[in-house]
Structures are given as C-alpha cells and as structure tokens.
Design a protein around this motif. Structure first.
Motif: not given
Length: 311
Positions: A266-271, A273-284
């Motif tokens: 999964y790409r960060l942007e896909e995660i 979109a599915r979790t509702g979190l900001a992409q920067a937060r997903v990266h962390d």
C-alpha cells in the motif's frame, strides 16, 4: 482500557483537539491515562491515575497543593452532567467509581508542573516556552500540517517538536522495557520447555510401566492449533505495548490482514484515505511499526508501492 468516552451528543458543538489528546497526555505524564470526554469536548482524568504516574505519594495532598479547586471535581458530579438520570450507571460501566476525584486538562498540567520526575521535564520546558512566546509575541500557534485531512474533517496541525521528542523518548523507554521483558519471557519459556521435556520423559516411563502391567495409560490430547487472525495479531502487538496510540492502531489494523496473507502493498496516500489520517501522520505510524519490529519492508512493487511483511 485507557480511554473512556461518553455517548456523543448530537446537539453539542463538535470540537477537534489541535494535538491528539492521547499523545498530549502521554507526553505530559509518560503513561496512558484513563479519560472521560464530555459531549462538549472537555476531557477529565482520574486524579489517582495522573498522580500515581507522576510519582506523587498521596493523591489528596497532590490535589490540595498543586491543583486549583476549580479544575477538579468528583466523578459523581460529572456523571450528573453527562446524564442526570442514569449517568452514574454509565460511568460505573467504565470501571470508574462515583467518589473518584477527577481533574480537567488544566488540572493535569498543574500536576505535571508540580512533579519532579525527569521524564516530565521536556513537557514542562515546552509549557514554559509557550508562556514566554505569548508574553513576547502576544500569541502562540501551531503550524498547520502540510497534508490536511478530507474536507469537513477540521484542520490538522504539526505537533510541537518538544512534544514529539518527548513521545519518542518515552516510546523508546517502553521499547527497552519491552526488550527486557521479552528476554525474561524467553528465559521463562526455556525453563518451561525444559520442564515439558522432563514431563515427557516421565510420561514415556509411565507408559512403559503401564504397557508392562497390561494397563491402559491415560493419553493426552494434542492442543488444537488456532489459526492466526488480524485481531490476534493486533492483540499480541498491544500486549507487548508495540501499538501505543490510536493512530498507530488504526494503521496497524489496516495492514494486519494483508500482512497475514503474505505481504501488504500500500502507498501512504492509500492508507491515509482508508484510515482518515493525514499522510504525514500515516508516515510516522508506519515508521514506528517498522522501528518496533512489528513488520519489515521487503522491497517495492514495480509501481513503487512499498511491500511490508511480518518479520
């Protein structure tokens, strides 16, 4: 259960914390503290939880000397605020007792400022910096996050570096504690395996004796082996304190099914979109899951998406 929330009130104005309340309290106290959130968005915490985690010997003395009276109340009074009829029953269902003293966020900060634990120093320094900034500039504000959530989700802000650093240090402390616990568990496991081998030898000897005496021996049924599920994987990570915030749990819950199937691509942007979190937060969150050994990256797909697998 670290978070206790009352049922939402649709008539109340919805409010989003600038800093995730769980991250804020973790940075302040170094622990996961039970929380009661009222329909108006205000947070209340059991004073005994906060005082104990901050190293106070006596909760009553801590409240009397460190907290203004207007920032503390009893849980019974809050229960009547939440629901005048059966609020007490609902609160009791959260394993909280009516006589417990509660502190709001200001009371929690006052307890932090009065404690002497070294772990609280980074947070206290940040609070002091906020006060100096307000005195000098007339205001203090957070930087908006470079990646904002979906429309209607409110504005996301970058966590202050001092708070983020405190969280990282506390999580690293927990990792070291987990490593020590894991080493102890491995030693205990080896001892249990040795005991099991000894029991196997004894059982074989008893079987031989029973055969010689022409008597049936009592057999042992092999334990059924349960299939691993995403819920079991998440529970194992949580038991080892590898998933420490709601955001990390949300990302882990999304990745777990694919990880058990052999790999998550999964790409960060896909995660995001599915979790509702900001992409920067997903990266962390992904970085923390990798750092804690929950998973590892095994190259990328031809399209450039990272491939994560179980270690």
């Amino acid at each position: 259960m670290y978070e206790q929330n009352t049922p939402p009130d649709e008539s109340a104005v919805q409010r989003q914390d600038a800093i995730d309340i769980n991250d804020f309290v973790f940075a302040a106290t170094g622990a996961r503290v039970r929380r009661l959130t009222l329909p108006d968005g205000t947070h209340w915490f059991p004073a005994v939880d906060v005082a104990t985690d901050l190293g106070y010997a006596n909760t009553r003395d801590a409240l009397r000397h460190a907290v203004s009276q207007k920032h503390t109340t009893s849980l019974g009074d809050l229960a009547r605020t939440v629901d005048p009829v059966d609020g007490s029953c609902k609160i009791a269902g959260h394993r909280l007792k009516k006589h417990m003293k509660m502190v709001n966020l200001l009371g929690l900060v006052q307890l932090v400022n009065g404690c002497t634990k070294p772990e609280a120093e980074p947070f206290k320094n940040w609070v002091s910096e906020v006060i100096v900034t307000v005195q000098r500039d007339g205001s203090y504000s957070l930087e908006p996050a470079p990646v904002q959530p979906a429309p209607g989700g409110g504005t996301a802000y970058v966590m202050p570096q001092q708070v983020a650093d405190a969280i990282v240090r506390l999580e690293e402390r927990n990792v070291r504690a987990d490593e020590m616990l894991l080493a102890f568990q491995e030693e205990r496991g080896e001892l249990l395996r040795e005991i099991s081998r000894s029991q196997g030898v004894i059982a074989a000897a008893l079987q031989q004796i029973a055969t010689a005496l022409d008597r049936p021996a009592v057999g042992q049924r092999p334990a059924a082996r349960a299939e691993s599920t995403p819920q079991e994987l998440l529970a194992a990570w949580k038991a080892k304190n590898l998933v420490v915030t709601e955001d990390i749990h949300a990302v882990a819950a999304y990745l777990a099914p694919a990880l058990l199937r052999g790999g998550a691509q999964y790409r960060l942007e896909e995660i995001a979109a599915r979790t509702g979190l900001a992409q920067a937060r997903v990266h962390d969150c992904v970085r923390m899951l990798l750092k804690r050994g929950c998973m590892r990256q095994q190259g990328c797909t031809p399209e450039g998406a990272p491939v994560y697998v179980l270690p």
